[in-house]
Enzyme design. Structure first.
Site, mmCIF file in Angstrom:
data_model
loop_
_atom_site.group_PDB
_atom_site.id
_atom_site.type_symbol
_atom_site.label_atom_id
_atom_site.label_comp_id
_atom_site.label_asym_id
_atom_site.label_seq_id
_atom_site.Cartn_x
_atom_site.Cartn_y
_atom_site.Cartn_z
ATOM 1 N N ARG A 80 0.848 -1.211 0.000
ATOM 2 C CA ARG A 80 0.000 0.000 0.000
ATOM 3 C C ARG A 80 0.874 1.248 0.000
ATOM 4 O O ARG A 80 0.457 2.316 -0.428
ATOM 5 C CB ARG A 80 -0.972 -0.024 1.194
ATOM 6 C CG ARG A 80 -1.811 1.231 1.329
ATOM 7 C CD ARG A 80 -3.114 1.024 2.101
ATOM 8 N NE ARG A 80 -2.955 0.346 3.356
ATOM 9 C CZ ARG A 80 -2.481 0.897 4.484
ATOM 10 N NH1 ARG A 80 -2.098 2.168 4.500
ATOM 11 N NH2 ARG A 80 -2.381 0.185 5.594
ATOM 12 N N TYR B 294 -16.054 15.132 -16.359
ATOM 13 C CA TYR B 294 -16.541 13.747 -16.331
ATOM 14 C C TYR B 294 -17.593 13.642 -15.214
ATOM 15 O O TYR B 294 -17.433 14.247 -14.143
ATOM 16 C CB TYR B 294 -15.344 12.815 -16.079
ATOM 17 C CG TYR B 294 -15.742 11.447 -15.599
ATOM 18 C CD1 TYR B 294 -16.565 10.634 -16.374
ATOM 19 C CD2 TYR B 294 -15.318 10.967 -14.369
ATOM 20 C CE1 TYR B 294 -16.945 9.381 -15.917
ATOM 21 C CE2 TYR B 294 -15.691 9.721 -13.913
ATOM 22 C CZ TYR B 294 -16.515 8.931 -14.698
ATOM 23 O OH TYR B 294 -16.899 7.700 -14.245
ATOM 24 N N ASP C 74 -6.978 17.577 -15.386
ATOM 25 C CA ASP C 74 -7.220 16.192 -15.783
ATOM 26 C C ASP C 74 -6.804 16.069 -17.244
ATOM 27 O O ASP C 74 -7.425 16.658 -18.132
ATOM 28 C CB ASP C 74 -8.704 15.856 -15.580
ATOM 29 C CG ASP C 74 -9.021 14.390 -15.820
ATOM 30 O OD1 ASP C 74 -8.373 13.787 -16.684
ATOM 31 O OD2 ASP C 74 -9.935 13.867 -15.162
ATOM 32 N N LYS D 10 -7.774 4.752 -19.396
ATOM 33 C CA LYS D 10 -8.101 5.156 -20.765
ATOM 34 C C LYS D 10 -6.888 5.009 -21.694
ATOM 35 O O LYS D 10 -6.377 3.921 -21.852
ATOM 36 C CB LYS D 10 -8.656 6.587 -20.731
ATOM 37 C CG LYS D 10 -9.734 6.817 -19.642
ATOM 38 C CD LYS D 10 -10.967 6.036 -19.927
ATOM 39 C CE LYS D 10 -12.054 6.028 -18.865
ATOM 40 N NZ LYS D 10 -11.957 6.721 -17.632
#
Ligand code: PLP
Length: 404
Positions: free
Chosen positions: A58, A122, A195, A220
């Site tokens: 992590r 988005y 973004d 993406k």
């Protein structure tokens, strides 16, 4: 991690960056939740940051590290800092684009702070800032950032800590002027995040225009094949990235996993060659749709008639591979068209090698109230297309048969 020489080209950097210093040809999948310490002292030193070894996945993992090094390299490719030295960036790999944004906003904002954002976002980002952050007492104001005077006016009303933009935006492809927005925000002591999912660093490098942070949904174009969900947060303030933001990333637990990181690492190797073909195909498809009698309107900043064409040209190499359009006959005609497609895939997401088609109002932006959707141009009849790298004649033939 081996020393990566100063490659001349972006495509070469995409292929070679982040390689591990060992014999494996490709970055291995380090499927290990934890890492052993050679001694108690070395474990202590790792926790204190005196020894760079891994501790627990992590907190960091060799597969993630290879991906992070590659993304930092590509987002900063060819850029320099204000001393003229190569721009150093720090990337933190996340389990999704949403997780990367959550780490960013929760690291920088606390109850009572305000965020300023653009009306084209988005749907998930819109809901994150308007629902999740607002319940935590962090207000978000959304304005049209094409209007620079409106941004200055907003700063006169409120002290914003973070300004977040998405350019080109999902699904309309709307572009805003990054450098002009950064100028206003920094004059007001506000940090800017961009973004860059739709552009990728191959088409646009927001750090060249002064932003503080870049976000990607790596799901993406960076992955490119639709094989994993992922996100990355990249920053240029190394002290802030290495302290509070790293800490929040670890504590919020939005880490990636070794298999997804491996898929992303391999996907990124072909970023330049894929993007070239995506862009070439998207331009041809946009021109075809624009000239088709059944099509009401095409939204693609690559078309000289698009209102953001000049902004796109100022900061991007090309408008990219996502476009949207409306059909004459509205929603009913749109449904008929989508159902008739034989090659293009009916699916949300963008940036895969195959062409994807979706209906934002009922899918990706379903959670955004209709009035707000329509303000950003998402009408009920809007159809979004992520143009793939197939032979473009095949894509056009499929669209043509479905439109007829
Ligand atoms: N940013 C943009 C522009 C997106 O299109 C998406 C998802 O579609 C996200 C962020 C969120 O990314 P993820 O689905 O990887 O969480």
């Amino acid at each position: 991690m081996s020393d990566t020489p100063n490659f001349k080209g972006f495509a070469t950097a995409a292929v070679y960056s982040g390689h591990q210093d060992q014999d494996a040809h490709l970055t291995p999948i380090f499927a290990s939740s934890t890492f052993s310490f050679p001694s108690a002292e070395s474990g202590m030193n790792r926790f204190e940051g005196k020894d760079k070894g891994f501790i627990y996945s992590r907190w960091g993992n060799p597969t993630f590290q290879a991906v992070e090094a590659t993304i930092s390299r590509l987002e900063g490719f060819g850029l320099t800092d204000n001393t003229g030295a190569p721009l150093q960036l720090k990337s933190l790999l996340h389990s999704s684009g949403q997780a990367a944004m959550a780490t960013l906003f929760l690291s920088l904002l606390k109850t009572g702070d305000r965020l300023l954002s653009h009306l084209s976002l988005y749907g998930g980002t819109h809901e994150l800032v308007m629902k999740v952050l607002s319940e935590a007492g962090i207000a978000c104001d959304i304005i049209d950032m094409h209007d620079l005077a409106a941004i200055s006016a907003a700063f006169k009303k409120h002290p914003y800590k973070v300004l977040h933009i998405e350019t080109p935006a999902n699904p309309t492809g709307s572009c805003v002027d990054i450098a002009a927005i950064v100028k206003i925000a920094s004059a007001n002591g506000c940090k800017v995040s961009a973004d860059n999912t739709f552009a990728t660093p191959w088409l646009q490098q927001p750090f060249a225009h002064g932003v503080d942070f870049v976000i990607h949904s790596t799901t993406k174009f960076l992955n490119g094949h639709g094989t994993s969900i992922g996100g990355v947060l990249i920053g240029k303030d190394l002290k802030l990235m290495n302290t509070k933001i790293t800490k929040w990333h670890r504590l919020l637990g939005g880490n990636s996993n070794p298999f997804d990181a491996f898929l992303l690492m391999n996907g990124m190797k072909t970023l330049a060659v894929r993007m070239r073909q995506h862009c070439e195909n998207a331009m041809r498809v946009a021109e075809f749709l624009n000239g088709h009698p059944q099509v009401q309107k095409v939204f693609y900043a690559g078309l000289p008639t698009h209102p953001d064409h000049l902004i796109m040209k100022k900061q991007m190499k090309h408008a990219g591979a996502v476009l949207s359009f409306e059909l004459k006959g509205g929603t009913e005609e749109g449904k008929r068209f989508i159902n008739k497609l034989k090659l293009c895939v009916r699916a949300v997401s963008v940036g895969t090698v195959d062409t994807l088609i979706s209906h934002p109002a009922s899918m990706t932006h379903y959670g955004v109230p209709k009035a707000e959707r329509e303000m950003s141009g998402i009408t009920d009849s809007l159809i979004r297309m992520s143009v793939g790298i197939e032979d473009v004649e095949d894509i056009i033939a499929d669209l043509n048969q479905a439109l007829s």
